[in-house]
Design an enzyme around this catalytic site. Structure first.
Site, PDB file in Angstrom:
ATOM      1  N   TYR A 162       0.843  -1.213   0.000  1.00 43.21           N
ATOM      2  CA  TYR A 162       0.000   0.000   0.000  1.00 43.21           C
ATOM      3  C   TYR A 162       0.870   1.250   0.000  1.00 43.21           C
ATOM      4  O   TYR A 162       0.665   2.160  -0.810  1.00 43.21           O
ATOM      5  CB  TYR A 162      -0.925  -0.021   1.218  1.00 43.21           C
ATOM      6  CG  TYR A 162      -1.906   1.136   1.253  1.00 43.21           C
ATOM      7  CD1 TYR A 162      -3.039   1.136   0.457  1.00 43.21           C
ATOM      8  CD2 TYR A 162      -1.699   2.233   2.087  1.00 43.21           C
ATOM      9  CE1 TYR A 162      -3.939   2.200   0.486  1.00 43.21           C
ATOM     10  CE2 TYR A 162      -2.584   3.285   2.128  1.00 43.21           C
ATOM     11  CZ  TYR A 162      -3.704   3.268   1.322  1.00 43.21           C
ATOM     12  OH  TYR A 162      -4.591   4.322   1.349  1.00 43.21           O
TER      13      TYR A 162
ATOM     14  N   THR B  89     -13.767   5.827   7.002  1.00 42.21           N
ATOM     15  CA  THR B  89     -14.471   5.269   5.840  1.00 42.21           C
ATOM     16  C   THR B  89     -14.557   3.752   5.990  1.00 42.21           C
ATOM     17  O   THR B  89     -13.861   3.167   6.840  1.00 42.21           O
ATOM     18  CB  THR B  89     -13.710   5.574   4.525  1.00 42.21           C
ATOM     19  OG1 THR B  89     -12.495   4.813   4.538  1.00 42.21           O
ATOM     20  CG2 THR B  89     -13.396   7.056   4.362  1.00 42.21           C
TER      21      THR B  89
ATOM     22  N   LYS C 158       1.089   4.108  -2.959  1.00 46.05           N
ATOM     23  CA  LYS C 158       0.712   5.507  -2.762  1.00 46.05           C
ATOM     24  C   LYS C 158       1.900   6.441  -3.019  1.00 46.05           C
ATOM     25  O   LYS C 158       1.726   7.581  -3.457  1.00 46.05           O
ATOM     26  CB  LYS C 158       0.132   5.711  -1.359  1.00 46.05           C
ATOM     27  CG  LYS C 158      -1.220   5.007  -1.174  1.00 46.05           C
ATOM     28  CD  LYS C 158      -2.254   5.536  -2.164  1.00 46.05           C
ATOM     29  CE  LYS C 158      -3.595   4.881  -2.043  1.00 46.05           C
ATOM     30  NZ  LYS C 158      -4.601   5.409  -2.971  1.00 46.05           N
TER      31      LYS C 158
HETATM   32  N1  LIG Z   1      -9.663   6.284   4.513  1.00 39.73           N
HETATM   33  C1  LIG Z   1      -8.403   6.674   4.712  1.00 39.73           C
HETATM   34  O1  LIG Z   1      -7.948   6.806   5.874  1.00 39.73           O
HETATM   35  C2  LIG Z   1      -7.507   7.008   3.547  1.00 39.73           C
HETATM   36  C3  LIG Z   1      -6.278   7.620   3.827  1.00 39.73           C
HETATM   37  C4  LIG Z   1      -5.424   7.930   2.796  1.00 39.73           C
HETATM   38  C5  LIG Z   1      -5.786   7.633   1.484  1.00 39.73           C
HETATM   39  N2  LIG Z   1      -6.974   7.035   1.227  1.00 39.73           N
HETATM   40  C6  LIG Z   1      -7.294   6.738  -0.166  1.00 39.73           C
HETATM   41  O2  LIG Z   1      -8.504   7.360  -0.524  1.00 39.73           O
HETATM   42  C7  LIG Z   1      -9.165   6.603  -1.540  1.00 39.73           C
HETATM   43  C8  LIG Z   1     -10.591   6.325  -1.113  1.00 39.73           C
HETATM   44  O3  LIG Z   1     -10.549   5.525   0.068  1.00 39.73           O
HETATM   45  P1  LIG Z   1     -11.771   5.327   1.069  1.00 39.73           P
HETATM   46  O4  LIG Z   1     -11.201   5.339   2.422  1.00 39.73           O
HETATM   47  O5  LIG Z   1     -12.874   6.229   0.684  1.00 39.73           O
HETATM   48  O6  LIG Z   1     -12.112   3.794   0.742  1.00 39.73           O
HETATM   49  P2  LIG Z   1     -13.499   3.013   0.514  1.00 39.73           P
HETATM   50  O7  LIG Z   1     -13.129   1.573   0.639  1.00 39.73           O
HETATM   51  O8  LIG Z   1     -14.563   3.577   1.355  1.00 39.73           O
HETATM   52  O9  LIG Z   1     -13.826   3.346  -1.006  1.00 39.73           O
HETATM   53  C9  LIG Z   1     -13.033   2.843  -2.053  1.00 39.73           C
HETATM   54  C10 LIG Z   1     -13.920   2.634  -3.252  1.00 39.73           C
HETATM   55  O10 LIG Z   1     -13.082   2.160  -4.324  1.00 39.73           O
HETATM   56  C11 LIG Z   1     -13.802   1.155  -4.993  1.00 39.73           C
HETATM   57  N3  LIG Z   1     -12.886   0.275  -5.710  1.00 39.73           N
HETATM   58  C12 LIG Z   1     -11.966  -0.568  -5.184  1.00 39.73           C
HETATM   59  N4  LIG Z   1     -11.363  -1.248  -6.167  1.00 39.73           N
HETATM   60  C13 LIG Z   1     -11.914  -0.832  -7.338  1.00 39.73           C
HETATM   61  C14 LIG Z   1     -11.715  -1.170  -8.688  1.00 39.73           C
HETATM   62  N5  LIG Z   1     -10.829  -2.129  -9.064  1.00 39.73           N
HETATM   63  N6  LIG Z   1     -12.425  -0.512  -9.631  1.00 39.73           N
HETATM   64  C15 LIG Z   1     -13.326   0.434  -9.270  1.00 39.73           C
HETATM   65  N7  LIG Z   1     -13.589   0.766  -8.002  1.00 39.73           N
HETATM   66  C16 LIG Z   1     -12.883   0.142  -7.046  1.00 39.73           C
HETATM   67  C17 LIG Z   1     -14.594   0.425  -3.911  1.00 39.73           C
HETATM   68  O11 LIG Z   1     -15.677  -0.309  -4.458  1.00 39.73           O
HETATM   69  C18 LIG Z   1     -15.029   1.587  -3.038  1.00 39.73           C
HETATM   70  O12 LIG Z   1     -16.273   2.101  -3.448  1.00 39.73           O
HETATM   71  C19 LIG Z   1      -8.323   5.334  -1.728  1.00 39.73           C
HETATM   72  O13 LIG Z   1      -7.470   5.488  -2.840  1.00 39.73           O
HETATM   73  C20 LIG Z   1      -7.510   5.262  -0.443  1.00 39.73           C
HETATM   74  O14 LIG Z   1      -6.302   4.551  -0.607  1.00 39.73           O
HETATM   75  C21 LIG Z   1      -7.855   6.715   2.227  1.00 39.73           C
END
Ligand SMILES: NC(=O)c1ccc[n+]([C@@H]2O[C@H](COP(=O)([O-])OP(=O)(O)OC[C@H]3O[C@@H](n4cnc5c(N)ncnc54)[C@H](O)[C@@H]3O)[C@@H](O)[C@H]2O)c1
Length: 252
Positions: free
Chosen positions: A151, A188, A155
């Protein structure tokens, strides 16, 4: 007058978490929004909730054919395309010792190659009329995580992919901006799953609560505000930047 009037945004991962929040917030500021996700049920529900300014298209970011169809559907539905938010992502915990090649491949396929595919299509389309690409990196793409090997690597790659795309477009005089957003810890479904899979979810939760010096838990809307800013013309001078929204974690 909305801050995003005239914008047509394709939001990957728009069915959940940060993607769903940013889709709602972009639409509230006047954008037309295509929610693109592999989760059809939740994606359709978010689009229906937003109303006539939104639609849903099924997308697996790991598939080029799926990407081509999603972009075509966006342009057909809304008559153009000038904002891409690459939110789709997966998180698997694992160290260099525990991780399998399959974990590694899946993470790179979605987080890195999925984002790269989107950037490539967006640049090809937007170089004529301008646009904004927002890629979701993470604070885990700035500092390493011992138990987040693939991961963190993915990133970090998104962070530098963003800068490469930004410079390529700027040097050609194309008004296509590309920035990353680097969230801290945001409440989330991804985070809930991460904790649930740990040996001691409560201890992990408490440890992660100490990561952000501000001491407040981040909500998807905290990231949505930054995404709206990067999507609209208020950020016209911002490209190749990494926008850290992390309650002060990276200030240490
Ligand atoms: N939540 C956190 O703390 C956090 C922190 C830093 C970065 N992020 C990044 O933010 C972004 C959103 O994360 P989130 O926390 O909202 O996660 P989440 O799991 O709530 O949402 C992720 C979404 O991506 C979709 N997804 C996954 N694989 C897919 C694919 N192959 N094709 C299409 N859709 C796909 C899932 O169905 C889901 O709806 C991600 O890239 C995550 O790495 C999140």
């Amino acid at each position: 007058m909305g801050r995003c009037d005239g914008k047509v945004a394709l939001v990957t991962g728009g069915a959940s978490g940060i993607g769903a929040a940013s889709a709602r917030m972009l639409a509230a500021q006047g954008a037309q929004v295509m929610i693109a996700d592999r989760d059809t049920a939740n994606g359709k529900a978010v689009a229906a909730e937003i109303g006539s300014n939104a639609a849903f298209v099924a997308l697996d970011v790991a598939s080029q054919d799926s990407w081509d169809a999603a972009v075509a559907a966006t342009i057909t539905a809304f008559g153009g395309w000038n904002v891409l938010v690459n939110c789709a992502g997966i998180l698997r915990h694992g160290s260099i010792e525990s991780e399998t090649m399959d974990d590694w491949r899946q993470t790179m396929e979605v987080n890195v190659k999925g984002t790269w595919r989107g950037c490539k299509l967006a640049v090809a389309h937007m170089k004529a009329g301008g646009g904004s690409i927002v890629n979701l990196s993470s604070i885990a793409g700035i500092e390493g995580g011992a138990d987040l090997c693939a991961y963190s690597t993915s990133k970090g790659a998104v962070r530098l992919l963003t800068k490469s795309v930004a410079l390529y477009c700027a040097e050609r005089g194309w008004q296509v901006r590309c920035n990353s957003v680097n969230p801290g810890i945001i409440e989330t479904p991804m985070l809930e799953t991460y904790f649930a899979e740990r040996d001691d979810p409560q201890a992990e939760r408490e440890a992660w609560d100490r990561v952000m010096p501000l001491g407040i838990r981040g909500e998807p809307e905290d990231i949505g505000h930054m995404i709206v800013y990067l999507a609209c013309d208020e950020s016209r001078l911002v490209t190749g930047a990494e926008m850290v929204v992390d309650g002060g974690a990276m200030a240490r």
